[in-house]
Scaffold this active site. Structure first.
Site, PDB file in Angstrom:
ATOM      1  N   ASP A 144      44.066  35.359  43.788  1.00  0.00           N
ATOM      2  CA  ASP A 144      44.060  34.365  42.715  1.00  0.00           C
ATOM      3  C   ASP A 144      45.214  34.683  41.755  1.00  0.00           C
ATOM      4  OD1 ASP A 144      42.945  32.399  40.845  1.00  0.00           O
ATOM      5  OD2 ASP A 144      42.266  34.134  39.694  1.00  0.00           O
ATOM      6  N   ASP A 174      45.625  33.073  37.936  1.00  0.00           N
ATOM      7  CA  ASP A 174      45.301  33.111  36.509  1.00  0.00           C
ATOM      8  C   ASP A 174      44.257  34.183  36.212  1.00  0.00           C
ATOM      9  OD1 ASP A 174      46.917  30.905  36.647  1.00  0.00           O
ATOM     10  OD2 ASP A 174      45.633  29.620  35.435  1.00  0.00           O
ATOM     11  N   GLU A 226      45.397  31.899  31.458  1.00  0.00           N
ATOM     12  CA  GLU A 226      44.911  30.732  32.187  1.00  0.00           C
ATOM     13  C   GLU A 226      45.921  29.637  31.862  1.00  0.00           C
ATOM     14  OE1 GLU A 226      42.350  30.206  34.272  1.00  0.00           O
ATOM     15  OE2 GLU A 226      41.654  32.291  34.181  1.00  0.00           O
ATOM     16  N   ARG A 234      40.380  18.204  33.017  1.00  0.00           N
ATOM     17  CA  ARG A 234      41.348  18.920  32.190  1.00  0.00           C
ATOM     18  C   ARG A 234      42.763  18.366  32.387  1.00  0.00           C
ATOM     19  NH1 ARG A 234      40.308  24.872  33.978  1.00  0.00           N
ATOM     20  NH2 ARG A 234      39.554  23.772  35.820  1.00  0.00           N
ATOM     21  N   GLY A 294      43.837  27.766  41.955  1.00  0.00           N
ATOM     22  CA  GLY A 294      43.415  26.447  41.506  1.00  0.00           C
ATOM     23  C   GLY A 294      44.293  25.937  40.387  1.00  0.00           C
ATOM     24  N   LYS A 339      40.653  28.321  49.191  1.00  0.00           N
ATOM     25  CA  LYS A 339      41.010  29.736  49.063  1.00  0.00           C
ATOM     26  C   LYS A 339      40.468  30.541  50.247  1.00  0.00           C
ATOM     27  CE  LYS A 339      41.540  30.069  44.047  1.00  0.00           C
ATOM     28  NZ  LYS A 339      41.243  30.856  42.852  1.00  0.00           N
ATOM     29  N   ASP A 389      38.950  36.647  39.915  1.00  0.00           N
ATOM     30  CA  ASP A 389      38.123  36.943  38.740  1.00  0.00           C
ATOM     31  C   ASP A 389      37.046  35.916  38.445  1.00  0.00           C
ATOM     32  OD1 ASP A 389      39.259  35.302  35.908  1.00  0.00           O
ATOM     33  OD2 ASP A 389      40.251  35.062  37.837  1.00  0.00           O
ATOM     34  N   ASN A 421      35.199  30.473  41.422  1.00  0.00           N
ATOM     35  CA  ASN A 421      35.870  29.785  42.525  1.00  0.00           C
ATOM     36  C   ASN A 421      36.572  30.757  43.480  1.00  0.00           C
ATOM     37  OD1 ASN A 421      37.836  30.333  40.504  1.00  0.00           O
ATOM     38  ND2 ASN A 421      39.202  28.808  41.384  1.00  0.00           N
TER      39      ASN A 421
END
Length: 291
Positions: free
Chosen positions: A84, A86, A93, A129, A174, A218, A238, A241
């Site tokens: 991942d 972020d 993020e 978002r 993501g 992922k 972390d 997801n």
């Protein structure tokens, strides 16, 4: 034979190893050996017969401030590393920082937090978002990258060292290609899988281009790379997801993670930086590449 590795200060390990052995034996876990890993005094390895979940629960109780990995057998250097981005490879993020330029950081950060905790559907939360960012000038991306997206401590060393050991590295997020591509270049990742923000006439459209990279993607990316290259795999992440990817890897290590991700992973880094992943894999400092 199940293996557990714990990272802590050598004095902490030596002071608590007897208590850990007694607690494991009392919980029905037979301890064959408990000794520092060769060349790594801060890594204590337990070789046992018994239930992995029980072993982990006991060691978490005895070493509450430590990094930990539980494996079905001795951990090995992976052939595939999928991570991942972020809050794992970078100290941000990105969507939250980008939202700050639109005056929406608090609103969007609240949605991000709930999605990462597993309280909201990721795809729906992402779409909402991104919609809120519609109209923001494209230049905010470059400014955000320059000012607010530092690498996570140890990230460059982790990626470079794994590559030096023959591991193929993939950044899967993501988040967005507009951030992930330069981050991957900076850190040395060889493949990037990400979402793409729609841009028209120099501004964000409030939409995405192409499909959404979510938890299933992922996991799929990790499985595809393992099928192609073989060998063991490592995943770091972390948030909620990241859970399918962490579970699917040979060694899924949650990094300063949300509770659900930490619980689902085979191990976690909660005290150190990303170089702790190298220690958990048993790679001595003399073999590290970079800072």
């Amino acid at each position: 034979m199940p293996i557990a590795r714990v990272i802590a200060e050598p004095a902490v390990l030596s002071a608590n190893v007897s208590a850990a052995i007694h607690a494991l034996e009392a919980a029905g876990v037979r301890v064959h050996a408990a000794e520092p890993l060769a060349g790594l005094d801060e890594v204590l390895q337990f070789s046992v017969d018994g239930d992995a979940a029980t072993m982990r629960a006991v060691l978490e109780r005895v070493f509450p401030v430590a990094d930990l990995l539980v494996s079905a057998e001795a951990p090995v250097v992976p052939q595939v590393f999928v991570s991942d981005m972020d809050s794992t490879m970078i100290q941000a993020e990105c969507i939250d920082e980008l939202a700050d330029f639109a005056g929406l950081k608090d609103q969007i950060a609240a949605i991000t937090e709930r999605a990462m905790q597993g309280e909201l559907d990721f795809a729906e939360a992402l779409t909402e978002r991104v919609r809120l960012l519609g109209g923001l000038g494209e230049g905010a991306i470059a400014q955000c990258l320059a000012e607010r997206v530092p690498p996570m401590p140890g990230a460059t060393t982790l990626v470079a060292t794994l590559k030096d050991h023959g591991c193929f590295t993939v950044l899967v997020t993501g988040g967005f290609h507009q951030f992930a591509d330069p981050v991957a270049d900076q850190l040395g990742f060889e493949r990037v899988v990400a979402n793409r923000l729609g841009v028209e006439h120099g501004a964000l459209t409030g939409g995405l281009v192409g499909g959404i990279v979510d938890s299933s993607v992922k996991e799929q990316v990790l499985r595809e790379e393992v099928a192609l290259r073989g060998g063991a795999s490592l995943a770091t992440g972390d948030g909620a997801n990241d859970i399918p990817m962490l579970r699917a890897a040979t060694h899924g290590i949650a990094y300063h993670a949300k509770p659900k991700a930490r619980e689902a992973a085979h191990g976690y880094v909660a005290a150190g930086d990303l170089t702790s992943v190298l220690l958990l894999l048993g790679i001595p400092r003399g073999d590290w590449i970079g800072d």
